[in-house]
Design a protein around this motif. Structure first.
Motif, PDB file in Angstrom:
ATOM      1  N   VAL A  24       0.829  -1.202   0.000  1.00  0.00           N
ATOM      2  CA  VAL A  24       0.000   0.000   0.000  1.00  0.00           C
ATOM      3  C   VAL A  24       0.868   1.258   0.000  1.00  0.00           C
ATOM      4  O   VAL A  24       0.683   2.174  -0.801  1.00  0.00           O
ATOM      5  CB  VAL A  24      -0.954  -0.007   1.213  1.00  0.00           C
ATOM      6  CG1 VAL A  24      -1.739   1.301   1.273  1.00  0.00           C
ATOM      7  CG2 VAL A  24      -1.900  -1.198   1.147  1.00  0.00           C
ATOM      8  N   THR A  25       1.841   1.306   0.905  1.00  0.00           N
ATOM      9  CA  THR A  25       2.637   2.529   1.073  1.00  0.00           C
ATOM     10  C   THR A  25       3.776   2.643   0.069  1.00  0.00           C
ATOM     11  O   THR A  25       4.267   3.739  -0.178  1.00  0.00           O
ATOM     12  CB  THR A  25       3.210   2.582   2.494  1.00  0.00           C
ATOM     13  OG1 THR A  25       3.966   1.381   2.750  1.00  0.00           O
ATOM     14  CG2 THR A  25       2.081   2.686   3.510  1.00  0.00           C
ATOM     15  N   ASP A  26       4.243   1.527  -0.499  1.00  0.00           N
ATOM     16  CA  ASP A  26       5.400   1.579  -1.402  1.00  0.00           C
ATOM     17  C   ASP A  26       5.010   1.682  -2.865  1.00  0.00           C
ATOM     18  O   ASP A  26       5.839   1.465  -3.747  1.00  0.00           O
ATOM     19  CB  ASP A  26       6.273   0.326  -1.208  1.00  0.00           C
ATOM     20  CG  ASP A  26       6.996   0.346   0.121  1.00  0.00           C
ATOM     21  OD1 ASP A  26       6.912   1.374   0.818  1.00  0.00           O
ATOM     22  OD2 ASP A  26       7.629  -0.661   0.484  1.00  0.00           O
ATOM     23  N   GLN A  27       3.744   2.021  -3.149  1.00  0.00           N
ATOM     24  CA  GLN A  27       3.322   2.158  -4.539  1.00  0.00           C
ATOM     25  C   GLN A  27       3.846   3.475  -5.115  1.00  0.00           C
ATOM     26  O   GLN A  27       3.688   4.539  -4.524  1.00  0.00           O
ATOM     27  CB  GLN A  27       1.794   2.122  -4.639  1.00  0.00           C
ATOM     28  CG  GLN A  27       1.272   2.311  -6.049  1.00  0.00           C
ATOM     29  CD  GLN A  27       1.812   1.250  -7.001  1.00  0.00           C
ATOM     30  OE1 GLN A  27       1.679   0.062  -6.730  1.00  0.00           O
ATOM     31  NE2 GLN A  27       2.420   1.678  -8.092  1.00  0.00           N
ATOM     32  N   VAL A  28       4.503   3.403  -6.278  1.00  0.00           N
ATOM     33  CA  VAL A  28       5.066   4.582  -6.937  1.00  0.00           C
ATOM     34  C   VAL A  28       3.989   5.243  -7.793  1.00  0.00           C
ATOM     35  O   VAL A  28       3.195   4.567  -8.456  1.00  0.00           O
ATOM     36  CB  VAL A  28       6.285   4.198  -7.805  1.00  0.00           C
ATOM     37  CG1 VAL A  28       6.750   5.397  -8.631  1.00  0.00           C
ATOM     38  CG2 VAL A  28       7.412   3.692  -6.923  1.00  0.00           C
ATOM     39  N   GLY A  29       3.950   6.584  -7.780  1.00  0.00           N
ATOM     40  CA  GLY A  29       2.984   7.301  -8.614  1.00  0.00           C
ATOM     41  C   GLY A  29       3.136   8.791  -8.424  1.00  0.00           C
ATOM     42  O   GLY A  29       4.144   9.288  -7.923  1.00  0.00           O
ATOM     43  N   GLY A  30       2.088   9.524  -8.792  1.00  0.00           N
ATOM     44  CA  GLY A  30       2.117  10.971  -8.667  1.00  0.00           C
ATOM     45  C   GLY A  30       2.942  11.617  -9.773  1.00  0.00           C
ATOM     46  O   GLY A  30       3.596  10.943 -10.577  1.00  0.00           O
ATOM     47  N   PRO A  31       2.922  12.944  -9.837  1.00  0.00           N
ATOM     48  CA  PRO A  31       3.659  13.647 -10.909  1.00  0.00           C
ATOM     49  C   PRO A  31       5.164  13.477 -10.829  1.00  0.00           C
ATOM     50  O   PRO A  31       5.852  13.606 -11.837  1.00  0.00           O
ATOM     51  CB  PRO A  31       3.249  15.115 -10.696  1.00  0.00           C
ATOM     52  CG  PRO A  31       2.806  15.200  -9.267  1.00  0.00           C
ATOM     53  CD  PRO A  31       2.208  13.867  -8.939  1.00  0.00           C
ATOM     54  N   HIS A  32       5.706  13.187  -9.633  1.00  0.00           N
ATOM     55  CA  HIS A  32       7.159  13.071  -9.472  1.00  0.00           C
ATOM     56  C   HIS A  32       7.602  11.616  -9.264  1.00  0.00           C
ATOM     57  O   HIS A  32       8.756  11.388  -8.909  1.00  0.00           O
ATOM     58  CB  HIS A  32       7.620  13.924  -8.288  1.00  0.00           C
ATOM     59  CG  HIS A  32       7.255  15.367  -8.393  1.00  0.00           C
ATOM     60  ND1 HIS A  32       7.800  16.201  -9.347  1.00  0.00           N
ATOM     61  CD2 HIS A  32       6.366  16.120  -7.698  1.00  0.00           C
ATOM     62  CE1 HIS A  32       7.281  17.402  -9.208  1.00  0.00           C
ATOM     63  NE2 HIS A  32       6.414  17.385  -8.217  1.00  0.00           N
ATOM     64  N   ARG A  33       6.722  10.632  -9.468  1.00  0.00           N
ATOM     65  CA  ARG A  33       7.025   9.202  -9.350  1.00  0.00           C
ATOM     66  C   ARG A  33       7.690   8.915  -7.997  1.00  0.00           C
ATOM     67  O   ARG A  33       8.803   8.434  -7.907  1.00  0.00           O
ATOM     68  CB  ARG A  33       7.921   8.730 -10.486  1.00  0.00           C
ATOM     69  CG  ARG A  33       7.304   8.906 -11.867  1.00  0.00           C
ATOM     70  CD  ARG A  33       8.132   8.234 -12.951  1.00  0.00           C
ATOM     71  NE  ARG A  33       8.018   6.785 -12.856  1.00  0.00           N
ATOM     72  CZ  ARG A  33       8.964   5.978 -12.406  1.00  0.00           C
ATOM     73  NH1 ARG A  33      10.104   6.489 -11.981  1.00  0.00           N
ATOM     74  NH2 ARG A  33       8.795   4.670 -12.346  1.00  0.00           N
ATOM     75  N   ARG A  34       6.943   9.215  -6.937  1.00  0.00           N
ATOM     76  CA  ARG A  34       7.419   8.957  -5.591  1.00  0.00           C
ATOM     77  C   ARG A  34       6.509   7.949  -4.908  1.00  0.00           C
ATOM     78  O   ARG A  34       5.400   7.673  -5.369  1.00  0.00           O
ATOM     79  CB  ARG A  34       7.471  10.252  -4.780  1.00  0.00           C
ATOM     80  CG  ARG A  34       8.500  11.259  -5.317  1.00  0.00           C
ATOM     81  CD  ARG A  34       8.503  12.522  -4.486  1.00  0.00           C
ATOM     82  NE  ARG A  34       9.511  13.464  -4.968  1.00  0.00           N
ATOM     83  CZ  ARG A  34       9.673  14.678  -4.476  1.00  0.00           C
ATOM     84  NH1 ARG A  34       8.902  15.118  -3.485  1.00  0.00           N
ATOM     85  NH2 ARG A  34      10.606  15.477  -4.961  1.00  0.00           N
TER      86      ARG A  34
END
Length: 568
Positions: free
Chosen positions: A494-504
């Motif tokens: 759940v917490t280690d999924q990469v995403g968002g505009p900056h791939r964090r």
């Protein structure tokens, strides 16, 4: 006028010379008239200043005579003085008055008539009236007013000289502008237009069939300027055209020769393709057979994985086993593949219940094998060793998983074939005492109180790995339960999924914020909301790991005791 002459005149009017002459004339006129305007304004200012200075000087010269005439009340002297002022052609009227306002002498002449009377009045009317106070020096040194001398100038007479000089200056400026324009146009024609016309004539002599055979001659005295560059560029284009035409003729000859042998080449190629077709058909038949065999093997593998999924799902407990122990619970178990390495267990022991989440090494089939081993070991611990001490359960789970995977043997023998284990979190809910006891191995516990999310971090020590210490003692954390408290457990998928505009990474901070914003929802709605937020955050990124999320709300202590008594 003949049609040819009319055409030549129209062509001349559209030519560069006429356009350049017109543009030069307009620009020169604008510049010259602007300069003349500013010069006229400057001359007008100087004329007004000179007029005032001259008049003041004249009045200063007659000041003593006028004062004497006013003091002695001598009208003859006053009349001679006023008459003398009219020697100045610009004077239109003059009056000498005593200090009682009586006119001692007065004279005036009619206004001069000009065609620009209105302009003269507008330019000089405010600077043609002069008044000279007259004084008599007493014995004690004081000045006594004895009268005044007033003089009016004729603005039309004053303006006549100014207009004459302005007209001469304007005519001179126009003549100078026209002369400069004519000179500039002639120079432009000799230096630019005439060489361009000669270049146009030379271009018209080029033979389209052989453009490279008649290059343009360089313009005399223009070899190193823009016209010379233009001639060199055009000659380069003509040479390139000639080369292209020659290449075209060569290509046409080669194409003709190729057409003569094309039929035989087509026949030979058709026979070769027929032979290749037979080979391709045989290879395609072999490929279809291999593909059918591959589909059969793939179908068997998929069926095995689906069956393994059913087996893994059967290992997961039923939420209904905690009926009467919790106010609300939601379990989200989402393997990345058909099967996964996440595992959870929930169950009750009298008035206590256990909720645990485990994240085993890997995902897919290897992770599923690990969950089967962990499920077997956990069931053995809970029913044969202890079920009321989360820290001891983790310690036993660590030892027994290491033993099941023979990690100690690998460690001593230097075997690097296997190094597997898991992270885990175990919660023991004691309704009688109104407490929740938590122990964790790299999986924290989150709980909500008064619209705030709190985090209890477990021990930074994994279970079952070769590097995991068999004697490591885990820590129990006791959280007093109050009405309305909500608890959450989640694996790192759940917490280690990469995403968002900056791939964090999504991270625990975003998870806590998402939980806090949805506390008013039911636990099942909260879980769906968290998974939807994760999906939006992930976007086009692929999933990295299995995800397991458990949220639950214990019963208030009084309700829990009533539920236990009902069961008893």
């Amino acid at each position: 006028m003949s049609e040819r002459m009319l055409s030549a005149r129209v062509t001349m009017l559209k030519g560069l010379v006429f356009k350049q002459a017109r543009a030069t004339m307009v620009i020169a006129l604008l510049v010259g008239l602007s300069a003349s305007f500013f010069e006229l304004v400057s001359d007008l200012k100087a004329e007004r200043e000179t007029l005032g200075a001259t008049t003041v000087q004249i009045l200063s010269m007659v000041n003593s005579s006028a004062s004497e005439a006013a003091f002695q009340m001598n009208q003859e002297l006053a009349h001679n003085l006023v008459t003398g002022l009219f020697q100045y052609q610009a004077v239109q009227s003059a009056s000498l008055r005593d200090n009682f306002g009586n006119i001692m002498a007065h004279k005036e002449r009619p206004h001069t008539e000009t065609s620009l009377t209105w302009l003269a009045d507008k330019l000089f009317v405010d600077s043609t009236e002069f008044l000279l106070p007259l004084f008599h020096r007493n014995a004690d040194g004081s000045d006594e007013p004895i009268g005044e001398l007033s003089v009016s100038l004729d603005p039309r007479t004053v303006a006549a000289g100014f207009f004459s000089r302005a007209a001469i200056g304007l005519v001179t400026t126009l003549a100078r502008i026209i002369g400069v324009c004519v000179l500039f146009i002639a120079l432009f024609y000799v230096m630019i237009t005439k060489p361009l016309l000669r270049l146009q004539s030379d271009i018209g002599k080029v033979d389209p069939a052989e453009p490279g055979q008649c290059l343009l001659p360089a313009a005399r005295s223009h070899e190193d300027d823009e016209l010379g560059l233009l001639v060199r560029t055009l000659n380069g284009l003509l040479t390139a055209f000639q080369t292209g035409l020659q290449a075209r003729d060569t290509a046409q000859g080669e194409l003709t020769e190729l057409a003569r042998t094309l039929e035989q080449r087509v026949i030979d190629r058709t026979n070769e393709l027929a032979r290749q077709k037979d080979g391709v058909e045989r290879a395609l038949a072999q490929l279809n057979a291999a593909h059918a065999e591959l589909n059969k093997v793939n179908r068997h593998i998929n069926e095995s994985i689906r069956y393994a999924s059913r087996i893994q799902t059967s290992l997961l407990p039923d939420n209904s086993s905690l009926d009467g122990m919790l106010h609300d619970i939601a379990v989200g178990w989402s393997p990345r593949d058909v099967v996964g390495g996440d595992f959870y267990w929930i169950g009750r022991f009298g008035d206590r219940c256990i909720i645990s989440v485990m994240d085993c090494t890997g995902h897919g089939v290897p992770g599923a094998f690990m969950t089967a081993i962990v499920a077997s070991v956990l069931d053995r611990i809970l029913h044969e060793h202890c079920h009321d001490d989360p820290a001891m359960i983790l310690q036993l789970l660590n030892r027994l998983v290491k033993a099941s995977l023979r990690q100690e043997q690998h460690e001593h023998a230097g075997d690097i074939a296997s190094d597997d284990g898991l992270d885990a979190a175990i919660c023991l809910i004691d309704n009688q005492r109104g407490t929740l006891t938590y122990a964790g191995a790299n999986i924290p516990l989150l709980y909500a109180v008064d619209n705030h999310i709190h985090e209890v971090k477990g021990d930074r020590h994994s279970l079952g790995y070769r590097t995991s210490r068999a004697d490591f003692a885990f820590t129990n954390h006791v959280v007093p339960m109050t009405a309305g408290m909500a608890f959450y457990l989640a694996t790192d998928g759940v917490t280690d999924q990469v995403g968002g505009p900056h791939r964090r990474l999504f991270g625990r901070r975003r998870l806590s914020a998402a939980l806090r914003d949805g506390l008013e929802l039911s636990m099942h709605e909260q879980m769906q909301r968290i998974f939807l937020i994760l999906s939006d955050y992930r976007g086009e990124e692929s999933r990295r790991d299995d995800m397991t999320f458990i949220g639950f709300v214990p019963l208030p202590p009084v309700a829990a005791m009533a539920s236990v008594e009902a069961l008893l």
